[in-house]
Scaffold this motif. Structure first.
Motif, PDB file in Angstrom:
ATOM      1  N   GLY A  58       0.808  -1.145   0.158  1.00 21.79           N
ATOM      2  CA  GLY A  58       0.083  -0.027  -0.062  1.00 21.79           C
ATOM      3  C   GLY A  58       0.887   1.203   0.107  1.00 21.79           C
ATOM      4  N   PRO A  59       0.311   2.384  -0.237  1.00 23.26           N
ATOM      5  CA  PRO A  59       0.769   3.623  -0.347  1.00 23.26           C
ATOM      6  C   PRO A  59       1.698   4.063   0.903  1.00 23.26           C
ATOM      7  CG  PRO A  59      -1.256   4.006  -1.341  1.00 23.26           C
ATOM      8  CD  PRO A  59      -1.134   2.579  -0.792  1.00 23.26           C
ATOM      9  N   SER A  60       2.778   4.513   0.945  1.00 22.85           N
ATOM     10  CA  SER A  60       3.499   5.282   1.951  1.00 22.85           C
ATOM     11  C   SER A  60       3.293   6.622   2.086  1.00 22.85           C
ATOM     12  CB  SER A  60       4.873   4.941   1.921  1.00 22.85           C
ATOM     13  OG  SER A  60       5.896   5.422   2.841  1.00 22.85           O
ATOM     14  N   VAL A  61       2.232   7.006   2.636  1.00 21.72           N
ATOM     15  CA  VAL A  61       1.816   8.413   2.885  1.00 21.72           C
ATOM     16  C   VAL A  61       2.190   8.821   4.138  1.00 21.72           C
ATOM     17  CG1 VAL A  61      -0.324   9.877   3.003  1.00 21.72           C
ATOM     18  CG2 VAL A  61      -0.353   7.592   1.329  1.00 21.72           C
ATOM     19  N   THR A  62       2.990  10.058   3.982  1.00 21.47           N
ATOM     20  CA  THR A  62       3.679  10.486   5.328  1.00 21.47           C
ATOM     21  C   THR A  62       3.763  11.968   5.132  1.00 21.47           C
ATOM     22  OG1 THR A  62       5.524  10.306   6.768  1.00 21.47           O
ATOM     23  CG2 THR A  62       6.200  10.254   4.541  1.00 21.47           C
ATOM     24  N   ASP A  63       3.731  12.771   6.271  1.00 17.79           N
ATOM     25  CA  ASP A  63       4.038  14.184   6.163  1.00 17.79           C
ATOM     26  C   ASP A  63       5.082  14.610   5.448  1.00 17.79           C
ATOM     27  OD1 ASP A  63       1.549  14.644   7.613  1.00 17.79           O
ATOM     28  OD2 ASP A  63       2.588  14.726   9.393  1.00 17.79           O
ATOM     29  N   ARG A  64       5.149  15.616   4.769  1.00 17.60           N
ATOM     30  CA  ARG A  64       6.392  16.217   4.014  1.00 17.60           C
ATOM     31  C   ARG A  64       6.215  17.741   3.863  1.00 17.60           C
ATOM     32  NH1 ARG A  64       3.587  13.341  -0.439  1.00 17.60           N
ATOM     33  NH2 ARG A  64       2.729  14.777  -1.663  1.00 17.60           N
ATOM     34  N   PRO A  65       7.484  18.340   3.558  1.00 19.94           N
ATOM     35  CA  PRO A  65       7.737  19.788   3.516  1.00 19.94           C
ATOM     36  C   PRO A  65       6.364  20.244   2.359  1.00 19.94           C
ATOM     37  CG  PRO A  65       9.711  18.921   3.503  1.00 19.94           C
ATOM     38  CD  PRO A  65       8.833  17.503   3.455  1.00 19.94           C
ATOM     39  N   ALA A  66       5.880  21.369   2.802  1.00 19.39           N
ATOM     40  CA  ALA A  66       4.866  21.842   1.825  1.00 19.39           C
ATOM     41  C   ALA A  66       4.786  23.558   2.048  1.00 19.39           C
ATOM     42  CB  ALA A  66       3.569  21.288   2.416  1.00 19.39           C
ATOM     43  N   PRO A  67       4.357  24.179   0.824  1.00 20.87           N
ATOM     44  CA  PRO A  67       4.239  25.414   1.211  1.00 20.87           C
ATOM     45  C   PRO A  67       3.382  25.961   2.299  1.00 20.87           C
ATOM     46  CG  PRO A  67       3.686  24.880  -0.998  1.00 20.87           C
ATOM     47  CD  PRO A  67       3.909  23.648  -0.121  1.00 20.87           C
ATOM     48  N   THR A  68       3.640  26.972   3.078  1.00 19.01           N
ATOM     49  CA  THR A  68       3.017  27.496   4.360  1.00 19.01           C
ATOM     50  C   THR A  68       2.183  28.646   4.048  1.00 19.01           C
ATOM     51  OG1 THR A  68       4.860  28.822   4.926  1.00 19.01           O
ATOM     52  CG2 THR A  68       4.994  26.559   5.648  1.00 19.01           C
ATOM     53  N   ASP A  69       1.837  29.118   2.780  1.00 19.67           N
ATOM     54  CA  ASP A  69       1.188  30.343   2.490  1.00 19.67           C
ATOM     55  C   ASP A  69       0.044  30.040   1.833  1.00 19.67           C
ATOM     56  OD1 ASP A  69       2.389  29.533   0.227  1.00 19.67           O
ATOM     57  OD2 ASP A  69       2.817  31.578  -0.324  1.00 19.67           O
ATOM     58  N   PHE A  70      -0.392  28.651   1.900  1.00 18.80           N
ATOM     59  CA  PHE A  70      -1.936  28.526   1.194  1.00 18.80           C
ATOM     60  C   PHE A  70      -2.845  29.200   1.938  1.00 18.80           C
ATOM     61  CE2 PHE A  70      -5.559  26.039   0.020  1.00 18.80           C
ATOM     62  CZ  PHE A  70      -5.518  25.947  -1.255  1.00 18.80           C
ATOM     63  N   PRO A  71      -3.827  29.891   1.237  1.00 17.40           N
ATOM     64  CA  PRO A  71      -4.984  30.728   1.859  1.00 17.40           C
ATOM     65  C   PRO A  71      -6.184  29.681   2.145  1.00 17.40           C
ATOM     66  CG  PRO A  71      -5.066  30.953  -0.502  1.00 17.40           C
ATOM     67  CD  PRO A  71      -3.778  30.239  -0.379  1.00 17.40           C
ATOM     68  N   TRP A  72      -6.061  28.775   3.183  1.00 14.94           N
ATOM     69  CA  TRP A  72      -6.972  27.826   3.441  1.00 14.94           C
ATOM     70  C   TRP A  72      -8.431  28.616   3.739  1.00 14.94           C
ATOM     71  CZ3 TRP A  72      -5.909  23.172   3.103  1.00 14.94           C
ATOM     72  CH2 TRP A  72      -4.525  22.625   3.130  1.00 14.94           C
ATOM     73  N   GLU A  73      -8.546  29.819   3.900  1.00 14.00           N
ATOM     74  CA  GLU A  73      -9.836  30.339   4.183  1.00 14.00           C
ATOM     75  C   GLU A  73     -10.502  30.398   2.917  1.00 14.00           C
ATOM     76  OE1 GLU A  73      -6.890  33.785   3.046  1.00 14.00           O
ATOM     77  OE2 GLU A  73      -6.847  31.854   4.598  1.00 14.00           O
ATOM     78  N   TRP A  74      -9.684  30.301   1.563  1.00 13.24           N
ATOM     79  CA  TRP A  74     -10.320  30.220   0.239  1.00 13.24           C
ATOM     80  C   TRP A  74     -11.383  28.959   0.246  1.00 13.24           C
ATOM     81  CZ3 TRP A  74     -10.752  27.634  -4.268  1.00 13.24           C
ATOM     82  CH2 TRP A  74     -11.180  28.259  -5.517  1.00 13.24           C
ATOM     83  N   LEU A  75     -11.265  28.066   0.912  1.00  9.52           N
ATOM     84  CA  LEU A  75     -11.998  26.784   0.789  1.00  9.52           C
ATOM     85  C   LEU A  75     -13.326  26.873   1.674  1.00  9.52           C
ATOM     86  CD1 LEU A  75      -9.225  24.287   1.354  1.00  9.52           C
ATOM     87  CD2 LEU A  75      -9.988  25.051  -1.144  1.00  9.52           C
ATOM     88  N   GLU A  76     -13.354  27.862   2.436  1.00 11.73           N
ATOM     89  CA  GLU A  76     -14.803  28.091   3.258  1.00 11.73           C
ATOM     90  C   GLU A  76     -15.957  28.226   2.408  1.00 11.73           C
ATOM     91  OE1 GLU A  76     -14.047  31.325   5.908  1.00 11.73           O
ATOM     92  OE2 GLU A  76     -12.460  30.083   6.916  1.00 11.73           O
TER      93      GLU A  76
END
Length: 411
Positions: free
Chosen positions: A204-222
């Protein structure tokens, strides 16, 4: 404790699955090291990762982004030949002496070689070491050359010539399918009823946390709109412009739908208010908030979407992507488009289909996701690797070696 050496290419999608497995082994007290691109490995595995640099920091003929990206206009055997002649074989020639040095210094008990770092398997076998294949895509498991004997013979000759250059001709095993074991990061729910030898482990897939952009506008998904993620991968930037523009046009006209479009090359000319254009996104956490994914059928993106129970629209471009796309549709988890003919109408229709709850695509995606989680992923992979430690330094009887026996057993 024991020592494990991971041999990886300069490709994010091939390093990411190994990161989770390596982390589990390290947490259990084992020593872990890497042979591959130092900067990329430390970015994904952490700054303290022990890396034996095996890829130039600014490679020219071996540059993954340039070489892989240039195959966008090629199809079928032509793209396959280009990839091997211009990327995989030159990469193996460059990496081989450095892998040998890494083995001599680190003295691993087990070598884990990615399928696209074929020098890892060849060098490990020539030194009499226990080595395992890391199969980050299922394409080789279904034998993509089964109907192309001339291409298969050409590849056999290419690999044997490489073996002669980097290992004095020692060994006989297919460097992409170790007789000791193959870590296949998929499950039957996606792979289908393909005949496999016992030493191919569906972890099965090895899904784990990894570095990602921190400036994503999560409020846009509301809000109540359904969200679609559109991503073709960074290696496809040169070929992605027309498709991304068609996708933006398609999704701009769908009521109650908004879209996050990954556009690293800034190919999209204009987009409506319901479209969020980003050069990069935090894909793993974002997938928990989307209702559908439109992608190129890259194995990692497909598996990460299905891990979250998200149905897909897949438009394969090259390499293993048509095979993965076929697995998605055969499993009922998505709709397939022809990349070169995917206009706005076709994309809109496909997205509408996978968003339709009555079509069953979401249910199929969730079922595959459950199978992924049950398989164990990086924990199951680490268990398999630890299981090799008490064994002798030769493959178990019946596993066989060499490409001919691999074909007979795996198909």
């Amino acid at each position: 404790m024991s020592r494990f050496l991971f041999v990886v290419p300069p490709l994010v999608g091939h390093v990411n699955p190994a990161v989770g497995t390596a982390a589990v082994l390290a947490a259990r007290g084992h020593e872990v090291a890497w042979a591959g691109p130092a900067d990329l490995v430390r970015r994904l595995a952490g700054p303290d990762a022990r890396v034996f640099p095996c890829v130039p920091p600014d490679p020219k003929p071996d540059n993954a982004g340039e070489i892989v990206g240039r195959t966008g206009h090629l199809k079928g055997p032509a793209a396959f030949q280009f990839l091997w002649e211009r990327f995989l074989i030159p990469l193996a020639d460059h990496m081989a002496p450095r892998i040998r040095t890494a083995i001599e210094e680190f003295r691993p008990d087990v070598v884990i070689a990615d399928q696209q770092t074929i020098a890892g398997g060849i060098v490990a076998e020539s030194l009499g070491l226990t080595w395992v294949t890391s199969a980050t895509t299922s394409a080789e498991l279904v034998d993509p050359l089964a109907g192309m004997p001339k291409v298969a013979a050409w590849l056999d000759g290419l690999v044997e010539a490489l073996r002669g250059r980097i290992a004095d001709g020692k060994g006989a095993a297919d460097p992409r399918m170790s007789p000791y074991g193959v870590l296949a990061y998929t499950t039957r729910a996606l792979l289908g009823a393909v005949a496999l030898p016992e030493h191919v482990w569906l972890v099965g897939p090895s899904v784990t946390d990894r570095p990602a952009p921190t400036d994503f506008p999560w409020e846009w998904l509301e809000g109540t709109e359904r969200t679609v993620l559109v991503s073709l991968g960074t290696a496809n930037a040169e070929a992605s412009g027309p498709f991304l523009n068609a996708a933006v046009q398609a999704l701009s006209g769908l009521p109650g739908v908004r879209a996050v479009v990954v556009d690293p090359a800034h190919s999209v000319a204009a987009a409506g208010e319901n479209i969020l254009l980003r050069p990069h996104v935090p894909q793993l956490p974002l997938l928990a908030h989307v209702d559908a994914v439109v992608c190129h059928a890259g194995h990692n993106t497909v598996c990460e979407a299905l891990w979250n129970g998200v149905p897909l629209v897949v438009a394969p471009i090259r390499d293993d992507q048509p095979i993965v796309a076929g697995q998605v549709t055969a499993a009922g988890a998505g709709v397939r488009l022809r990349f070169g003919r995917a206009d706005a109408r076709r994309i809109a229709d496909a997205v509408g289909t996978v968003l339709d709850e009555t079509a069953g695509h979401r249910d199929a995606a969730r079922a595959i996701g459950r199978s992924f989680r049950a398989a164990g992923g990086s924990v199951a992979a680490a268990d398999r690797l630890e299981g090799l430690l008490p064994r002798a330094t030769s493959p178990s009887a019946g596993h066989g070696s060499g490409r001919k026996q691999k074909r007979a057993g795996a198909r």
